[in-house]
Write a protein that holds these residues in place. Structure first.
Motif, PDB file in Angstrom:
ATOM      1  N   SER A   1       0.828  -1.209   0.000  1.00  0.00           N
ATOM      2  CA  SER A   1       0.000   0.000   0.000  1.00  0.00           C
ATOM      3  C   SER A   1       0.857   1.253   0.000  1.00  0.00           C
ATOM      4  CB  SER A   1      -0.929  -0.010   1.222  1.00  0.00           C
ATOM      5  OG  SER A   1      -1.793  -1.111   1.191  1.00  0.00           O
ATOM      6  N   GLY A   2       1.921   1.243   0.811  1.00  0.00           N
ATOM      7  CA  GLY A   2       2.818   2.392   0.819  1.00  0.00           C
ATOM      8  C   GLY A   2       3.480   2.593  -0.527  1.00  0.00           C
ATOM      9  N   VAL A   3       3.925   1.505  -1.144  1.00  0.00           N
ATOM     10  CA  VAL A   3       4.562   1.583  -2.465  1.00  0.00           C
ATOM     11  C   VAL A   3       3.564   2.068  -3.517  1.00  0.00           C
ATOM     12  CG1 VAL A   3       5.461   0.143  -4.344  1.00  0.00           C
ATOM     13  CG2 VAL A   3       6.380  -0.101  -2.028  1.00  0.00           C
ATOM     14  N   PHE A   4       2.345   1.561  -3.446  1.00  0.00           N
ATOM     15  CA  PHE A   4       1.317   1.971  -4.405  1.00  0.00           C
ATOM     16  C   PHE A   4       1.011   3.459  -4.269  1.00  0.00           C
ATOM     17  CE2 PHE A   4      -3.250   2.336  -5.616  1.00  0.00           C
ATOM     18  CZ  PHE A   4      -3.122   1.974  -6.948  1.00  0.00           C
ATOM     19  N   ALA A   5       0.907   3.941  -3.019  1.00  0.00           N
ATOM     20  CA  ALA A   5       0.685   5.369  -2.802  1.00  0.00           C
ATOM     21  C   ALA A   5       1.861   6.190  -3.334  1.00  0.00           C
ATOM     22  CB  ALA A   5       0.475   5.649  -1.318  1.00  0.00           C
ATOM     23  N   GLY A   6       3.078   5.701  -3.072  1.00  0.00           N
ATOM     24  CA  GLY A   6       4.257   6.406  -3.582  1.00  0.00           C
ATOM     25  C   GLY A   6       4.305   6.422  -5.097  1.00  0.00           C
ATOM     26  N   PHE A   7       3.917   5.310  -5.705  1.00  0.00           N
ATOM     27  CA  PHE A   7       3.875   5.215  -7.169  1.00  0.00           C
ATOM     28  C   PHE A   7       2.922   6.258  -7.754  1.00  0.00           C
ATOM     29  CE2 PHE A   7       1.545   3.414 -10.822  1.00  0.00           C
ATOM     30  CZ  PHE A   7       2.577   3.320 -11.742  1.00  0.00           C
ATOM     31  N   LEU A   8       1.749   6.395  -7.132  1.00  0.00           N
ATOM     32  CA  LEU A   8       0.774   7.369  -7.627  1.00  0.00           C
ATOM     33  C   LEU A   8       1.255   8.802  -7.411  1.00  0.00           C
ATOM     34  CD1 LEU A   8      -2.557   5.747  -6.351  1.00  0.00           C
ATOM     35  CD2 LEU A   8      -1.638   5.714  -8.681  1.00  0.00           C
ATOM     36  N   LEU A   9       1.856   9.067  -6.240  1.00  0.00           N
ATOM     37  CA  LEU A   9       2.315  10.424  -5.940  1.00  0.00           C
ATOM     38  C   LEU A   9       3.495  10.839  -6.807  1.00  0.00           C
ATOM     39  CD1 LEU A   9       2.039  10.272  -2.057  1.00  0.00           C
ATOM     40  CD2 LEU A   9       0.691  11.743  -3.565  1.00  0.00           C
TER      41      LEU A   9
ATOM     42  N   GLY B   4       6.078  -9.443  -3.414  1.00  0.00           N
ATOM     43  CA  GLY B   4       6.704  -9.531  -4.731  1.00  0.00           C
ATOM     44  C   GLY B   4       6.264  -8.413  -5.656  1.00  0.00           C
ATOM     45  N   VAL B   5       4.975  -8.088  -5.630  1.00  0.00           N
ATOM     46  CA  VAL B   5       4.471  -6.989  -6.464  1.00  0.00           C
ATOM     47  C   VAL B   5       5.110  -5.670  -6.044  1.00  0.00           C
ATOM     48  CG1 VAL B   5       2.427  -5.642  -7.053  1.00  0.00           C
ATOM     49  CG2 VAL B   5       2.291  -8.134  -6.994  1.00  0.00           C
ATOM     50  N   ALA B   6       5.256  -5.458  -4.742  1.00  0.00           N
ATOM     51  CA  ALA B   6       5.891  -4.232  -4.255  1.00  0.00           C
ATOM     52  C   ALA B   6       7.335  -4.132  -4.740  1.00  0.00           C
ATOM     53  CB  ALA B   6       5.844  -4.186  -2.732  1.00  0.00           C
ATOM     54  N   LEU B   7       8.044  -5.264  -4.736  1.00  0.00           N
ATOM     55  CA  LEU B   7       9.427  -5.273  -5.220  1.00  0.00           C
ATOM     56  C   LEU B   7       9.486  -5.014  -6.725  1.00  0.00           C
ATOM     57  CD1 LEU B   7      10.710  -8.328  -3.157  1.00  0.00           C
ATOM     58  CD2 LEU B   7      11.569  -5.981  -2.962  1.00  0.00           C
ATOM     59  N   LEU B   8       8.534  -5.578  -7.465  1.00  0.00           N
ATOM     60  CA  LEU B   8       8.500  -5.354  -8.911  1.00  0.00           C
ATOM     61  C   LEU B   8       8.205  -3.895  -9.246  1.00  0.00           C
ATOM     62  CD1 LEU B   8       6.549  -8.529 -10.066  1.00  0.00           C
ATOM     63  CD2 LEU B   8       8.934  -7.970 -10.610  1.00  0.00           C
TER      64      LEU B   8
ATOM     65  N   LEU C 222      13.882  -0.687  -4.946  1.00  0.00           N
ATOM     66  CA  LEU C 222      14.299   0.624  -4.445  1.00  0.00           C
ATOM     67  C   LEU C 222      13.189   1.247  -3.601  1.00  0.00           C
ATOM     68  CD1 LEU C 222      16.002   1.922  -7.714  1.00  0.00           C
ATOM     69  CD2 LEU C 222      17.071   0.757  -5.761  1.00  0.00           C
ATOM     70  N   THR C 223      13.371   2.499  -3.216  1.00  0.00           N
ATOM     71  CA  THR C 223      12.414   3.206  -2.358  1.00  0.00           C
ATOM     72  C   THR C 223      11.939   4.475  -3.045  1.00  0.00           C
ATOM     73  OG1 THR C 223      13.480   2.367  -0.353  1.00  0.00           O
ATOM     74  CG2 THR C 223      12.108   4.322  -0.113  1.00  0.00           C
ATOM     75  N   PHE C 224      10.637   4.739  -2.955  1.00  0.00           N
ATOM     76  CA  PHE C 224      10.094   6.016  -3.418  1.00  0.00           C
ATOM     77  C   PHE C 224      10.336   7.053  -2.327  1.00  0.00           C
ATOM     78  CE2 PHE C 224       7.023   3.292  -5.915  1.00  0.00           C
ATOM     79  CZ  PHE C 224       7.592   3.586  -7.146  1.00  0.00           C
ATOM     80  N   ASN C 225      11.087   8.097  -2.657  1.00  0.00           N
ATOM     81  CA  ASN C 225      11.428   9.134  -1.689  1.00  0.00           C
ATOM     82  C   ASN C 225      10.671  10.428  -1.991  1.00  0.00           C
ATOM     83  OD1 ASN C 225      13.469   7.653  -0.172  1.00  0.00           O
ATOM     84  ND2 ASN C 225      14.718   7.799  -2.024  1.00  0.00           N
TER      85      ASN C 225
ATOM     86  N   ALA D  67       8.465   5.380   0.736  1.00  0.00           N
ATOM     87  CA  ALA D  67       7.805   4.080   0.728  1.00  0.00           C
ATOM     88  C   ALA D  67       8.738   3.055   0.107  1.00  0.00           C
ATOM     89  CB  ALA D  67       6.498   4.151  -0.067  1.00  0.00           C
ATOM     90  N   GLY D  68       9.032   2.011   0.871  1.00  0.00           N
ATOM     91  CA  GLY D  68       9.907   0.952   0.384  1.00  0.00           C
ATOM     92  C   GLY D  68       9.192  -0.384   0.362  1.00  0.00           C
TER      93      GLY D  68
END
Length: 353
Positions: free
Chosen positions: A96-104, A162-166, A171-174, A271-272
């Motif tokens: 969820s954190g990665v998905f939010a970071g991806f959108l932002l 796995g989806v978060a890693l893909l 890496l991490t969204f900063n 988000a990592g």
């Protein structure tokens, strides 16, 4: 003769019956309120060990940390009340954190040659929807395809991680605070702002806890949940929509994990894909310490919140006095074993909570 024997067994007869009854009541009260007494003991002990522990500012900081575990624990409580388990909540938090970071960070539409920067409210809604979707998948697998909850949610744990890693290539969204020019600012408000001096994360936890408590105690769904968790076959024969309850429970668990992911990534403004690693165990520990039965049908939000604060205040206290993180893991494991043992004592003989 039979009546006298029964009275003796119940402690109603004999010269020491009154004293026995009082001792039993005190022991029962201590057992029922063990999470509360444990929290008080933790606060007293660490207050002596560190002068910085028992301060208002530190309590608010620790409560903000507890908000993450507390949100996960509320969702886990609903699942455990239903007689199940959800091992995927930590991975759903990370996803969820990665998905939010991806959108932002902006969603590039190559076919249109533009990059969309959704507003924060849309990011929040979409992220919670993602968590609910993962819960929906878990619920359908368990309710309709009869996949054991342990196996279904363990699979979801690996898939979500796995989806978060893909999505991040490991890496991490900063810098998720956003850019005013792009209109996607305000995400860090969840992690850093306060209302009347209280962190937003703590307020969110309180709102979710109160709403869940009302759901359990004031609605038909709550009665269905306790009934299905206590005896699923009997509940189904009584007209309880057991499959629907199971699916909703896992959807709510996924939603709580998504909210926790939003709060955590907002606090970190990053988000990592490894965020939330082993948090599912902490959530289970909070629920068990709070007095819920792993067999289902017994437990409440009040106890779970106390359990979350016990785990959180203990962990932060160990950090403050400089105890190694390895020992923190040992203490957490010991707390889980002790809590399960006390639960077994409490519920042996058909006791009710």
């Amino acid at each position: 003769m039979t009546d006298a024997t029964t009275d003796n067994k119940r402690g109603r007869n004999g010269p020491f019956s009154s004293l026995f009854g009082e001792n039993f009541s005190i022991g029962h009260a201590l057992l029922e309120g063990r999470a509360f007494f444990a929290l008080i003991a933790i606060i007293i002990v660490f207050s002596f060990l560190s002068p910085n522990y028992a301060t208002v500012s530190n309590f608010l900081i620790m409560a903000n940390h507890v908000a993450i575990f507390g949100l996960l624990a509320i969702g886990m409580l609903l699942v455990i009340l239903n007689g199940g388990i959800d091992l995927s909540v930590g991975s759903v938090l990370g996803l969820s954190g990665v998905f939010a970071g991806f959108l932002l960070q902006g969603v590039e539409l190559e076919w249109a040659g533009v990059i969309l920067y959704p507003p924060v409210w849309a990011v929040v809604v979409l992220t919670i929807s993602l968590g609910a979707f993962v819960g929906l998948v878990n619920g359908v697998l368990i309710a309709f395809f009869k996949v054991p909850a342990f196996v279904a949610t363990l699979g979801s744990l690996y898939v979500a991680r796995g989806v978060a890693l893909l999505m991040t290539n490991g890496l991490t969204f900063n810098n998720l605070s956003g850019d005013p020019a792009l209109g996607n600012t305000g995400f860090d408000w969840l992690g850093f702002n306060r209302i009347a001096g209280i962190p937003i994360g703590v307020i969110i936890l309180a709102i979710v806890a109160v709403a869940t408590g009302l759901l359990l105690m004031r609605t038909a769904f709550g009665r269905w949940l306790y009934a299905a968790g206590g005896n699923e076959n009997a509940a189904e024969l009584s007209g309880v929509p057991v499959k629907r309850v199971k699916i909703i429970v896992y959807m709510l668990s996924g939603s709580c994990a998504a909210i926790a992911g939003l709060v955590l990534s907002s606090q970190l403004t990053s988000a990592g894909p490894t965020a939330g690693f082993t948090y599912e165990l902490t959530a289970i520990a909070a629920v068990v310490v709070g007095g819920a039965s792993l067999m289902g049908g017994r437990g409440n939000v009040r106890g779970t919140m106390l359990g979350a604060f016990v785990i959180g205040f203990l962990s932060d206290g160990l950090v403050i006095i400089g105890v190694s993180s390895y020992w923190q893991t040992v203490f957490t494991g010991a707390v889980i074993v002790l809590a399960v043992m006390l639960n077994s004592i409490q519920y042996s003989g058909g006791g009710k909570r």
